[in-house]
Design a protein around this motif. Sequence first.
Motif, PDB file in Angstrom:
ATOM      1  N   GLY A   1       6.580 -12.935 -17.722  1.00  0.00           N
ATOM      2  CA  GLY A   1       6.659 -13.303 -16.313  1.00  0.00           C
ATOM      3  C   GLY A   1       5.931 -14.610 -16.071  1.00  0.00           C
ATOM      4  N   GLY A   2       6.542 -15.725 -16.497  1.00  0.00           N
ATOM      5  CA  GLY A   2       5.911 -17.029 -16.346  1.00  0.00           C
ATOM      6  C   GLY A   2       4.913 -17.356 -17.425  1.00  0.00           C
ATOM      7  N   THR A   3       5.009 -16.703 -18.588  1.00  0.00           N
ATOM      8  CA  THR A   3       4.027 -16.896 -19.664  1.00  0.00           C
ATOM      9  C   THR A   3       4.685 -17.202 -21.004  1.00  0.00           C
ATOM     10  N   PHE A   4       5.951 -17.561 -21.007  1.00  0.00           N
ATOM     11  CA  PHE A   4       6.734 -17.660 -22.240  1.00  0.00           C
ATOM     12  C   PHE A   4       6.123 -18.613 -23.266  1.00  0.00           C
ATOM     13  N   GLY A   5       5.791 -19.828 -22.855  1.00  0.00           N
ATOM     14  CA  GLY A   5       5.275 -20.827 -23.782  1.00  0.00           C
ATOM     15  C   GLY A   5       4.011 -20.366 -24.485  1.00  0.00           C
ATOM     16  N   THR A   6       3.098 -19.769 -23.712  1.00  0.00           N
ATOM     17  CA  THR A   6       1.839 -19.291 -24.284  1.00  0.00           C
ATOM     18  C   THR A   6       2.069 -18.138 -25.247  1.00  0.00           C
ATOM     19  N   VAL A   7       2.924 -17.194 -24.855  1.00  0.00           N
ATOM     20  CA  VAL A   7       3.185 -16.032 -25.708  1.00  0.00           C
ATOM     21  C   VAL A   7       3.809 -16.445 -27.034  1.00  0.00           C
ATOM     22  N   LYS A   8       4.742 -17.365 -27.002  1.00  0.00           N
ATOM     23  CA  LYS A   8       5.386 -17.816 -28.238  1.00  0.00           C
ATOM     24  C   LYS A   8       4.375 -18.423 -29.198  1.00  0.00           C
ATOM     25  N   GLU A   9       3.369 -19.113 -28.650  1.00  0.00           N
ATOM     26  CA  GLU A   9       2.344 -19.729 -29.487  1.00  0.00           C
ATOM     27  C   GLU A   9       1.383 -18.691 -30.069  1.00  0.00           C
ATOM     28  N   LEU A  10       1.145 -17.597 -29.326  1.00  0.00           N
ATOM     29  CA  LEU A  10       0.121 -16.631 -29.713  1.00  0.00           C
ATOM     30  C   LEU A  10       0.679 -15.423 -30.450  1.00  0.00           C
ATOM     31  N   LEU A  11       1.990 -15.301 -30.543  1.00  0.00           N
ATOM     32  CA  LEU A  11       2.589 -14.126 -31.154  1.00  0.00           C
ATOM     33  C   LEU A  11       2.176 -14.016 -32.620  1.00  0.00           C
ATOM     34  N   PRO A  12       1.606 -12.874 -33.014  1.00  0.00           N
ATOM     35  CA  PRO A  12       1.198 -12.707 -34.416  1.00  0.00           C
ATOM     36  C   PRO A  12       2.368 -12.897 -35.372  1.00  0.00           C
ATOM     37  N   ASN A  13       2.094 -13.448 -36.540  1.00  0.00           N
ATOM     38  CA  ASN A  13       3.156 -13.746 -37.509  1.00  0.00           C
ATOM     39  C   ASN A  13       3.969 -12.513 -37.892  1.00  0.00           C
ATOM     40  N   GLU A  14       3.286 -11.356 -37.977  1.00  0.00           N
ATOM     41  CA  GLU A  14       3.998 -10.157 -38.401  1.00  0.00           C
ATOM     42  C   GLU A  14       5.009  -9.674 -37.360  1.00  0.00           C
ATOM     43  N   LEU A  15       4.893 -10.178 -36.120  1.00  0.00           N
ATOM     44  CA  LEU A  15       5.823  -9.788 -35.061  1.00  0.00           C
ATOM     45  C   LEU A  15       6.852 -10.864 -34.743  1.00  0.00           C
TER      46      LEU A  15
ATOM     47  N   ASN B   1       9.099 -12.608 -36.188  1.00  0.00           N
ATOM     48  CA  ASN B   1      10.485 -12.597 -36.665  1.00  0.00           C
ATOM     49  C   ASN B   1      11.269 -11.362 -36.257  1.00  0.00           C
ATOM     50  N   ARG B   2      10.601 -10.392 -35.640  1.00  0.00           N
ATOM     51  CA  ARG B   2      11.337  -9.175 -35.292  1.00  0.00           C
ATOM     52  C   ARG B   2      11.248  -8.780 -33.826  1.00  0.00           C
ATOM     53  N   VAL B   3      10.537  -9.547 -33.024  1.00  0.00           N
ATOM     54  CA  VAL B   3      10.385  -9.226 -31.607  1.00  0.00           C
ATOM     55  C   VAL B   3      11.210 -10.199 -30.762  1.00  0.00           C
ATOM     56  N   LYS B   4      11.944  -9.671 -29.813  1.00  0.00           N
ATOM     57  CA  LYS B   4      12.668 -10.517 -28.859  1.00  0.00           C
ATOM     58  C   LYS B   4      11.710 -10.900 -27.744  1.00  0.00           C
ATOM     59  N   VAL B   5      11.607 -12.188 -27.474  1.00  0.00           N
ATOM     60  CA  VAL B   5      10.728 -12.682 -26.415  1.00  0.00           C
ATOM     61  C   VAL B   5      11.594 -13.338 -25.347  1.00  0.00           C
ATOM     62  N   TRP B   6      11.566 -12.761 -24.150  1.00  0.00           N
ATOM     63  CA  TRP B   6      12.424 -13.250 -23.071  1.00  0.00           C
ATOM     64  C   TRP B   6      11.601 -14.018 -22.046  1.00  0.00           C
ATOM     65  N   ASP B   7      12.116 -15.155 -21.646  1.00  0.00           N
ATOM     66  CA  ASP B   7      11.456 -16.041 -20.686  1.00  0.00           C
ATOM     67  C   ASP B   7      12.022 -15.770 -19.301  1.00  0.00           C
ATOM     68  N   CYS B   8      11.184 -15.254 -18.403  1.00  0.00           N
ATOM     69  CA  CYS B   8      11.641 -14.901 -17.063  1.00  0.00           C
ATOM     70  C   CYS B   8      10.699 -15.482 -16.018  1.00  0.00           C
ATOM     71  N   TYR B   9      11.175 -15.515 -14.773  1.00  0.00           N
ATOM     72  CA  TYR B   9      10.335 -16.007 -13.698  1.00  0.00           C
ATOM     73  C   TYR B   9       9.172 -15.053 -13.438  1.00  0.00           C
ATOM     74  N   HIS B  10       8.111 -15.590 -12.846  1.00  0.00           N
ATOM     75  CA  HIS B  10       6.990 -14.765 -12.424  1.00  0.00           C
ATOM     76  C   HIS B  10       7.466 -13.787 -11.347  1.00  0.00           C
ATOM     77  N   PRO B  11       6.945 -12.534 -11.344  1.00  0.00           N
ATOM     78  CA  PRO B  11       7.404 -11.544 -10.361  1.00  0.00           C
ATOM     79  C   PRO B  11       7.291 -11.985  -8.909  1.00  0.00           C
ATOM     80  N   ARG B  12       6.320 -12.828  -8.577  1.00  0.00           N
ATOM     81  CA  ARG B  12       6.158 -13.291  -7.203  1.00  0.00           C
ATOM     82  C   ARG B  12       6.771 -14.677  -6.980  1.00  0.00           C
ATOM     83  N   SER B  13       7.608 -15.092  -7.904  1.00  0.00           N
ATOM     84  CA  SER B  13       8.252 -16.384  -7.765  1.00  0.00           C
ATOM     85  C   SER B  13       9.141 -16.409  -6.532  1.00  0.00           C
ATOM     86  N   ARG B  14       9.242 -17.573  -5.913  1.00  0.00           N
ATOM     87  CA  ARG B  14      10.125 -17.719  -4.752  1.00  0.00           C
ATOM     88  C   ARG B  14      11.591 -17.742  -5.162  1.00  0.00           C
ATOM     89  N   ARG B  15      11.830 -17.945  -6.449  1.00  0.00           N
ATOM     90  CA  ARG B  15      13.206 -17.901  -6.935  1.00  0.00           C
ATOM     91  C   ARG B  15      13.718 -16.469  -6.868  1.00  0.00           C
TER      92      ARG B  15
END
Length: 285
Positions: free
Chosen positions: A236-250, A252-266
């Motif tokens: 929820g608005g954290t995609f870039g940070t999560v992709k950088e911090l994702l442990p190596n063991e995860l 290649n097998r975890v789907k990471v979806w980039d979505c708007y923040h829950p309180r976004s005006r969009r």
Amino acid sequence: MDLEKYFDWEKIKEAEPALCRDCDSLEEAISRCVELHDLFSLWRWAQAYERGAMEGADDPRHSTFPDLKKYHGSCVLSSKSYNGNPALKKAMRDHFCPDGFLEGDGYEADTLTVLFVFRESNISDDVTLEDGQITLKQADGTDKAWLKKQWDKVEGSERKDPYVSFMEQYVSFIEQHIQSAKADYTSIERIAAMNLNKRGGFGTCGYARLRHYAEVYKLFIGREIAIIDPGVIICGGTFGTVKELLPNELANRVKVWDCYHPRSRRDQDAGQIKKWVFEGSCRDA
């Protein structure tokens, strides 16, 4: 990553001897945590003994604190009266917002754990003024996580927090995807939610401060994700940070979806979200 420059390892060992026993470094102690409550206990002491945290609290480039001048809650404290108040700094240094599993506690092969990752809790209403001193409620982190509280009171409630509505919508479409027999898993076994910044904030997130917190505490954040062991991470608005911090063991097998923040005006368009879920490609992820 050498955590010695960020944390006083000797003081952390004194405060949490059981979790640090036979560990040569904070990195090793973090890696040995297999339960969230152990990780959070170590994490809370790391915040308390972060080097230079109090001195750098007002520097947006190098602070792991939220901007204390942005507090606008019920407490008698404002940007005009703050003036670097040391009581609030100390309370914020020690404050810890727990999070983790919202639903389910087991794990079976072919089942799915869904993890939602947000930025920070809004703790404006947790600030109180007692005996002339500013303190934070639940400073020891023993209270049930705020997101867990919101999730548990959903049933029978007409009004839902935007975070809960956001999570429910994605869970619903993932369940539809499972029922369509197009998914690689049979059911959603566990649902979890976490904030990157465990100190909390005051409504408006300072991105430079959040990035610095994530950099300093990235081993803790990565370990929390590894313990939760998700199959899908919804950011929820954290995609870039999560992709950088994702442990190596995860990674290649975890789907990471980039979505708007829950309180976004969009608008969170339901049709678009369903398309993202079924295609496994939320936005640019």
